[in-house]
Motif scaffolding. Structure first.
Motif, PDB file in Angstrom:
ATOM      1  N   GLY A  77       0.834  -1.192   0.000  1.00  0.00           N
ATOM      2  CA  GLY A  77       0.000   0.000   0.000  1.00  0.00           C
ATOM      3  C   GLY A  77       0.868   1.241   0.000  1.00  0.00           C
ATOM      4  O   GLY A  77       2.110   1.161  -0.024  1.00  0.00           O
ATOM      5  N   ASN A  78       0.249   2.394   0.061  1.00  0.00           N
ATOM      6  CA  ASN A  78       0.995   3.646  -0.009  1.00  0.00           C
ATOM      7  C   ASN A  78       1.847   3.912   1.227  1.00  0.00           C
ATOM      8  O   ASN A  78       2.720   4.782   1.190  1.00  0.00           O
ATOM      9  N   HIS A  79       1.641   3.161   2.298  1.00  0.00           N
ATOM     10  CA  HIS A  79       2.487   3.301   3.496  1.00  0.00           C
ATOM     11  C   HIS A  79       3.529   2.193   3.595  1.00  0.00           C
ATOM     12  O   HIS A  79       4.131   2.005   4.661  1.00  0.00           O
ATOM     13  N   ASP A  80       3.731   1.473   2.503  1.00  0.00           N
ATOM     14  CA  ASP A  80       4.689   0.371   2.489  1.00  0.00           C
ATOM     15  C   ASP A  80       5.889   0.686   1.602  1.00  0.00           C
ATOM     16  O   ASP A  80       5.867   1.613   0.795  1.00  0.00           O
ATOM     17  N   ASP A  81       6.914  -0.146   1.748  1.00  0.00           N
ATOM     18  CA  ASP A  81       8.096  -0.105   0.894  1.00  0.00           C
ATOM     19  C   ASP A  81       8.178  -1.448   0.180  1.00  0.00           C
ATOM     20  O   ASP A  81       8.579  -2.449   0.784  1.00  0.00           O
ATOM     21  N   PRO A  82       7.767  -1.532  -1.096  1.00  0.00           N
ATOM     22  CA  PRO A  82       7.739  -2.830  -1.784  1.00  0.00           C
ATOM     23  C   PRO A  82       9.097  -3.526  -1.841  1.00  0.00           C
ATOM     24  O   PRO A  82       9.155  -4.763  -1.737  1.00  0.00           O
ATOM     25  N   LEU A  91      10.189 -12.204  -1.543  1.00  0.00           N
ATOM     26  CA  LEU A  91       9.398 -11.972  -2.754  1.00  0.00           C
ATOM     27  C   LEU A  91      10.223 -11.318  -3.861  1.00  0.00           C
ATOM     28  O   LEU A  91       9.660 -10.727  -4.793  1.00  0.00           O
ATOM     29  N   GLU A  92      11.544 -11.438  -3.784  1.00  0.00           N
ATOM     30  CA  GLU A  92      12.392 -10.767  -4.785  1.00  0.00           C
ATOM     31  C   GLU A  92      12.057 -11.208  -6.207  1.00  0.00           C
ATOM     32  O   GLU A  92      12.184 -10.420  -7.151  1.00  0.00           O
ATOM     33  N   HIS A  93      11.613 -12.452  -6.357  1.00  0.00           N
ATOM     34  CA  HIS A  93      11.288 -12.951  -7.697  1.00  0.00           C
ATOM     35  C   HIS A  93      10.045 -12.288  -8.282  1.00  0.00           C
ATOM     36  O   HIS A  93       9.789 -12.385  -9.494  1.00  0.00           O
ATOM     37  N   LEU A  94       9.271 -11.616  -7.434  1.00  0.00           N
ATOM     38  CA  LEU A  94       8.062 -10.930  -7.889  1.00  0.00           C
ATOM     39  C   LEU A  94       8.286  -9.434  -8.070  1.00  0.00           C
ATOM     40  O   LEU A  94       7.361  -8.712  -8.451  1.00  0.00           O
ATOM     41  N   LEU A  95       9.486  -8.972  -7.802  1.00  0.00           N
ATOM     42  CA  LEU A  95       9.793  -7.546  -7.820  1.00  0.00           C
ATOM     43  C   LEU A  95      10.220  -7.117  -9.222  1.00  0.00           C
ATOM     44  O   LEU A  95      11.134  -7.699  -9.815  1.00  0.00           O
ATOM     45  N   ASP A  98      10.718  -1.317  -8.545  1.00  0.00           N
ATOM     46  CA  ASP A  98      10.312  -1.109  -7.153  1.00  0.00           C
ATOM     47  C   ASP A  98       8.841  -1.424  -6.940  1.00  0.00           C
ATOM     48  O   ASP A  98       8.191  -0.856  -6.066  1.00  0.00           O
ATOM     49  N   GLU A  99       8.288  -2.377  -7.725  1.00  0.00           N
ATOM     50  CA  GLU A  99       6.889  -2.765  -7.601  1.00  0.00           C
ATOM     51  C   GLU A  99       6.764  -4.283  -7.489  1.00  0.00           C
ATOM     52  O   GLU A  99       7.522  -5.030  -8.108  1.00  0.00           O
ATOM     53  N   ASP A 115       0.244  -3.483  -7.714  1.00  0.00           N
ATOM     54  CA  ASP A 115       0.979  -2.634  -6.771  1.00  0.00           C
ATOM     55  C   ASP A 115       0.572  -1.179  -6.994  1.00  0.00           C
ATOM     56  O   ASP A 115       0.741  -0.640  -8.086  1.00  0.00           O
ATOM     57  N   THR A 116       0.017  -0.544  -5.961  1.00  0.00           N
ATOM     58  CA  THR A 116      -0.303   0.887  -6.039  1.00  0.00           C
ATOM     59  C   THR A 116       0.392   1.665  -4.920  1.00  0.00           C
ATOM     60  O   THR A 116      -0.131   2.667  -4.423  1.00  0.00           O
TER      61      THR A 116
END
Length: 246
Positions: A77-82, A91-95, A98-99, A115-116
């Motif tokens: 979310g907007n308060h997170d750091d993906p 979850l690096e394989h899904l990155l 920066d999303e 990712d928003t």
């Protein structure tokens, strides 16, 4: 197949109680209710952290989730750091840059996770979504943090809505079949139909907002989870509320 969605945890460091709310106890309480419901899969749809991504908070959540018998998925979310989330939760394989965005089959349901965290989707993410929509013909489920369009809530629509709703809504509404979108962010419960999109806004595990207020106004402090049950050509959903810790 039973999926449970929780959202907007807004967790803080140990011992801190933002707005005099014990957010960590809210999370452990809601996780007890999640376990009791015996889901096949849990989705946490963003704003795991109170204000900014925090490695220690993510690690605390991960340690709790790893004790559960069911699988889980996370989006930012907007308060997170993906990027930090990807590192802590593996979850690096899904990155992508920066999303974090990905597709997953949960039972027989095809689910897309968007990712928003920035309040919008990058062009890379939009191109990926275009490919997904071209390659699928059946009904889809999408999890994202922000609602893709305004929902008639003055404060959130004006101050904190999706920053490029025209693009994302256009993509989804051009799809050849129905799409059910499950999101959070607005700290309310609401259902809206727009063309082929059925939007289900899920309440927070922090506090709920007054839907009619023109400014920030808390409505109540109950917390909630959404139960989603999928069968062939059918999706049913129910929101359950529980006392919060204020």
């Amino acid at each position: 197949m039973k999926i449970i969605q929780i959202t907007d945890l807004h967790l803080d460091r140990k011992g801190r109680t933002p707005y005099d709310i014990d957010v960590r106890k809210n999370f452990t309480d809601i996780m007890r209710e999640v376990r009791s419901a015996q889901p096949d899969h849990l989705v946490i749809s963003g704003d795991l952290c109170l204000e900014n991504g925090d490695k220690k908070i993510y690690e605390w959540i991960r340690n709790i989730l790893e004790l559960q018998e069911f699988s889980y998925s996370l989006i930012a979310g907007n308060h997170d750091d993906p990027v930090m989330m990807a590192e802590v939760f593996g979850l690096e394989h899904l990155l992508t840059d920066d999303e974090i965005f990905f597709a997953k089959k949960i039972g027989k349901a095809t689910c897309l996770f968007l990712d928003t965290a920035k309040g919008y989707h990058s062009e890379k993410q939009l191109n990926w979504l275009r490919r997904q929509l071209r390659n699928h013909k059946r009904e889809l489920i999408i999890f994202m943090h922000h609602p893709p369009f305004k929902i008639g809530m003055p404060f959130m629509d004006k101050k904190h809505g999706h920053k490029d709703s025209k693009t994302i809504t256009g993509l989804l509404s051009d799809y050849s079949n129905n799409i059910t979108v499950f999101c959070g962010h607005y700290h309310i419960e609401k259902t809206i139909r727009y063309k082929n999109i059925l939007l289900q806004v899920t309440p927070s595990c922090f506090y709920q907002l007054d839907q009619n207020a023109s400014g920030f106004k808390v409505d109540h402090h109950r917390i909630a989870m959404r139960i989603i049950e999928t069968k062939t050509s059918r999706i049913s959903t129910t929101v359950r509320y529980f006392p919060g810790n204020k």
